[in-house]
Design a protein around this motif. Structure first.
Motif, short mmCIF file in Angstrom:
data_model
loop_
_atom_site.label_atom_id
_atom_site.label_comp_id
_atom_site.label_asym_id
_atom_site.label_seq_id
_atom_site.Cartn_x
_atom_site.Cartn_y
_atom_site.Cartn_z
N PHE A 275 2.86 -14.85 8.17
CA PHE A 275 1.81 -15.53 8.92
C PHE A 275 0.41 -15.23 8.38
O PHE A 275 -0.47 -16.10 8.42
CB PHE A 275 1.88 -15.13 10.40
N TYR A 276 0.21 -14.00 7.87
CA TYR A 276 -1.13 -13.58 7.41
C TYR A 276 -1.00 -12.91 6.05
O TYR A 276 -1.10 -11.69 5.93
CB TYR A 276 -1.77 -12.64 8.44
N PRO A 277 -0.78 -13.70 5.00
CA PRO A 277 -0.49 -13.14 3.67
C PRO A 277 -1.63 -12.34 3.05
O PRO A 277 -1.39 -11.55 2.13
CB PRO A 277 -0.17 -14.38 2.83
N ASN A 278 -2.85 -12.52 3.53
CA ASN A 278 -4.00 -11.86 2.91
C ASN A 278 -4.52 -10.66 3.69
O ASN A 278 -5.54 -10.07 3.32
CB ASN A 278 -5.13 -12.88 2.71
N ASP A 279 -3.85 -10.28 4.77
CA ASP A 279 -4.34 -9.18 5.59
C ASP A 279 -4.19 -7.82 4.91
O ASP A 279 -5.00 -6.92 5.11
CB ASP A 279 -3.61 -9.13 6.93
N VAL A 280 -3.12 -7.66 4.14
CA VAL A 280 -2.84 -6.37 3.50
C VAL A 280 -2.60 -6.57 2.01
O VAL A 280 -2.28 -7.66 1.55
CB VAL A 280 -1.64 -5.65 4.15
N ASP A 281 -2.72 -5.48 1.28
CA ASP A 281 -2.52 -5.52 -0.17
C ASP A 281 -1.08 -5.24 -0.58
O ASP A 281 -0.68 -5.58 -1.69
CB ASP A 281 -3.44 -4.49 -0.84
N LEU A 282 -0.32 -4.63 0.31
CA LEU A 282 1.06 -4.25 0.01
C LEU A 282 1.83 -4.14 1.31
O LEU A 282 1.30 -3.68 2.32
CB LEU A 282 1.09 -2.90 -0.73
N SER A 283 3.11 -4.57 1.28
CA SER A 283 4.00 -4.44 2.44
C SER A 283 5.22 -3.63 2.03
O SER A 283 5.83 -3.91 0.99
CB SER A 283 4.44 -5.81 2.96
N VAL A 284 5.57 -2.64 2.86
CA VAL A 284 6.72 -1.78 2.56
C VAL A 284 7.65 -1.73 3.78
O VAL A 284 7.55 -0.83 4.61
CB VAL A 284 6.28 -0.36 2.17
N PRO A 285 8.53 -2.72 3.92
CA PRO A 285 9.48 -2.70 5.03
C PRO A 285 10.70 -1.83 4.70
O PRO A 285 11.24 -1.89 3.60
CB PRO A 285 9.88 -4.17 5.18
N TYR A 286 11.09 -1.00 5.66
CA TYR A 286 12.30 -0.18 5.52
C TYR A 286 13.44 -0.82 6.33
O TYR A 286 13.23 -1.25 7.47
CB TYR A 286 12.09 1.21 6.11
N LEU B 146 8.75 3.91 -7.60
CA LEU B 146 7.98 3.53 -6.42
C LEU B 146 6.52 3.93 -6.55
O LEU B 146 5.61 3.13 -6.29
CB LEU B 146 8.59 4.16 -5.16
N ILE B 147 6.28 5.17 -6.97
CA ILE B 147 4.91 5.67 -7.07
C ILE B 147 4.12 4.94 -8.15
O ILE B 147 2.97 4.53 -7.93
CB ILE B 147 4.92 7.19 -7.32
N THR B 148 4.71 4.75 -9.32
CA THR B 148 3.99 4.06 -10.40
C THR B 148 3.72 2.60 -10.03
O THR B 148 2.68 2.05 -10.39
CB THR B 148 4.78 4.13 -11.72
N THR B 149 4.65 1.98 -9.30
CA THR B 149 4.44 0.60 -8.86
C THR B 149 3.28 0.51 -7.89
O THR B 149 2.41 -0.36 -8.02
CB THR B 149 5.72 0.06 -8.19
N MET B 150 3.24 1.42 -6.91
CA MET B 150 2.14 1.41 -5.95
C MET B 150 0.80 1.69 -6.63
O MET B 150 -0.21 1.08 -6.29
CB MET B 150 2.41 2.41 -4.83
N GLU B 151 0.80 2.61 -7.58
CA GLU B 151 -0.44 2.91 -8.31
C GLU B 151 -0.95 1.67 -9.03
O GLU B 151 -2.15 1.39 -9.04
CB GLU B 151 -0.19 4.05 -9.30
N GLN B 152 -0.04 0.94 -9.63
CA GLN B 152 -0.42 -0.26 -10.39
C GLN B 152 -0.92 -1.36 -9.46
O GLN B 152 -1.98 -1.94 -9.70
CB GLN B 152 0.77 -0.77 -11.19
N TRP B 153 -0.17 -1.63 -8.38
CA TRP B 153 -0.52 -2.74 -7.49
C TRP B 153 -1.76 -2.45 -6.65
O TRP B 153 -2.50 -3.36 -6.31
CB TRP B 153 0.66 -3.06 -6.57
N LEU B 154 -1.96 -1.18 -6.31
CA LEU B 154 -3.09 -0.82 -5.45
C LEU B 154 -4.31 -0.34 -6.24
O LEU B 154 -5.36 -0.07 -5.66
CB LEU B 154 -2.67 0.26 -4.45
N SER B 155 -4.13 -0.20 -7.54
CA SER B 155 -5.23 0.26 -8.42
C SER B 155 -5.79 1.60 -7.95
O SER B 155 -7.00 1.77 -7.79
CB SER B 155 -6.34 -0.79 -8.48
#
Length: 436
Positions: free
Chosen positions: A171-182, A416-425
């Protein structure tokens, strides 16, 4: 002596800085409209913790429909830190730190779902309990706190909370920079058939045969098993009026294989034909408790059942092979696993599920999906695909309760960590405890 003095100076400076941050935060909170906040005991890892009640519209498209106050926990780390939105699918049981807040050294906002816990309107008009409205709640909170925290935003949740994270991003694709559903199920129908395929194929033939034999023996000896269950629960204060005790028992027996795999029980622990009925009764209570179908639990999860029965989809119970043993449940169709408030019978609308499942296949919106390979709900996981900005972890041998970052292999954690570092800068420095 000099070292001691230096330590005292540094410590004093730290506390002075933290106090200043707290004063500044409270000043900013006072400027937010229609919120009430109370400072609470500081949660370890954070500089300050607050319980907040946020005024929300019942209908975000019509202010005349009324409002309610939504419960939120704010845990502050720093104005220059990322912010984690924990999207609960139910009530907030307690204020706890999420894996991502610890890993990213981040602020954390934990949000109770509307119609659960303390986030209740005066009148429970279920017409306003839908994903359109509940994700609008999240969007409003996001926009409020963006006035305080301007760095990267990440949403996360577990189980139904994880599914809420996915729907929120839809519904709100621009609210957050990353989504991590478990362990987040996204069903495709009112009665998702993939659950049955999972249960019919999971584990060895021998394990499934033993599960079925146990169910048959329980049903064949229902009177004695119910007597033993009553003895085991003689001190508990539970009632059975929504379902009769016999209906609750039959549901618990049919639920057994679902619960077995959902929480990773061992095939070696299934009682055999030589074990006593006392052993069977105790085992059933451990894996698929009849109290899950008591009035108290059905009332607690009533809003969840309503959402599942109207737009989120769910599962049912296969009755094949039990036709002659079931005395209270229908055998011509699979009984559905939802129990609605006041025994309502609202229609199911699958349009949203259709749209969301299509969107998940097409869009590439920085998702990190975490599932357990033996969790029953992985049957309705978002299907893995080759994408540049979404990755999947199906953790071998993990289930609904332990498919977590801390339980990942070293290789998975690095990915996981390297991916988050890359996507979140950003550089993640606080991951030593996650590498154990």
């Amino acid at each position: 002596m000099k070292k001691l003095i230096l330590f005292i100076i540094v410590l004093f400076g730290f506390f002075s800085f933290a106090t200043a941050q707290t004063k500044e935060l409270e000043k900013l909170l006072l400027q937010l409209p229609d919120i009430r906040f109370t400072k609470i005991e500081n949660l370890t890892h954070f500089e300050a913790s607050y319980e907040i009640k946020i005024k929300q519209l019942l209908n975000h498209n019509d202010s005349l429909a009324g409002y309610f106050y939504q419960k939120v926990f704010l845990n502050h780390k720093g104005f220059e830190r990322p912010t984690i939105m924990v999207t609960e699918g139910y009530n907030i049981r307690q204020n706890t730190i999420s894996e991502l807040a610890e890993l990213l050294n981040a602020n954390q906002i934990t949000i109770e779902h509307r119609y659960f816990g303390e986030s209740l309107p005066d009148s429970l008009n279920y017409n306003y309990l839908n994903l359109d409205q509940s994700t609008a709640d999240l969007h409003y909170i996001n926009q409020l706190f963006h006035q305080i925290y301007s760095k990267k935003w990440i949403s996360t949740g577990i189980s139904k909370g994880g599914a809420t994270t996915i729907f929120y991003r839809y519904f709100y694709p621009n609210d957050v920079d990353l989504s991590v559903p478990y362990v987040a199920p996204i069903n495709n129908a009112y009665e998702d058939q993939r659950i049955y395929t999972f249960l019919d194929t999971m584990g060895s033939d021998e394990c499934r045969k033993n599960q079925k034999a146990l169910q048959v023996r329980l049903l064949e000896n229902r009177e004695e098993i119910l007597r033993l269950l009553e003895l085991n629960n003689k001190e508990s204060d539970v009632s059975y009026t929504y379902l009769t005790i016999n209906q609750a028992f039959e549901y618990a027996v049919l639920e057994y294989p679902f619960s077995f795999w959902q929480y990773g029980h061992s095939c070696n622990d299934i009682p055999n034909s030589k074990d006593s009925l006392e052993v069977l009764a105790k085992y059933l209570e451990q894996v698929s408790s009849i109290t899950f179908f008591s009035d108290e639990i059905i009332e607690l999860y009533g809003p969840h059942y309503y959402q599942s029965a109207t737009e989120m989809g769910y599962y049912g119970y296969q009755t094949k092979g039990f036709e002659k043993l079931l005395t209270t449940l229908p055998v011509t169709s699979n009984p559905h696993a939802t129990f609605l408030p006041n025994k309502m019978t609202p229609p199911f609308n699958g349009e949203l599920l259709k749209n969301v499942n299509s969107w998940l296949l097409k869009e590439d919106n920085t998702f990190i999906y975490i599932y357990g390979s033996i969790d029953t709900w992985s049957a309705t996981a978002v299907p893995p695909q080759k994408k540049d900005h979404s990755i999947w972890f199906f953790m071998e041998g993990k289930h609904h309760g332990n498919a977590r970052i801390m339980q990942m292999t070293a290789v998975q954690k690095i990915k996981l960590i390297t991916t988050m570092e890359q996507w979140l800068s950003l550089k993640i420095k606080n991951h030593s405890s996650f590498n154990k």
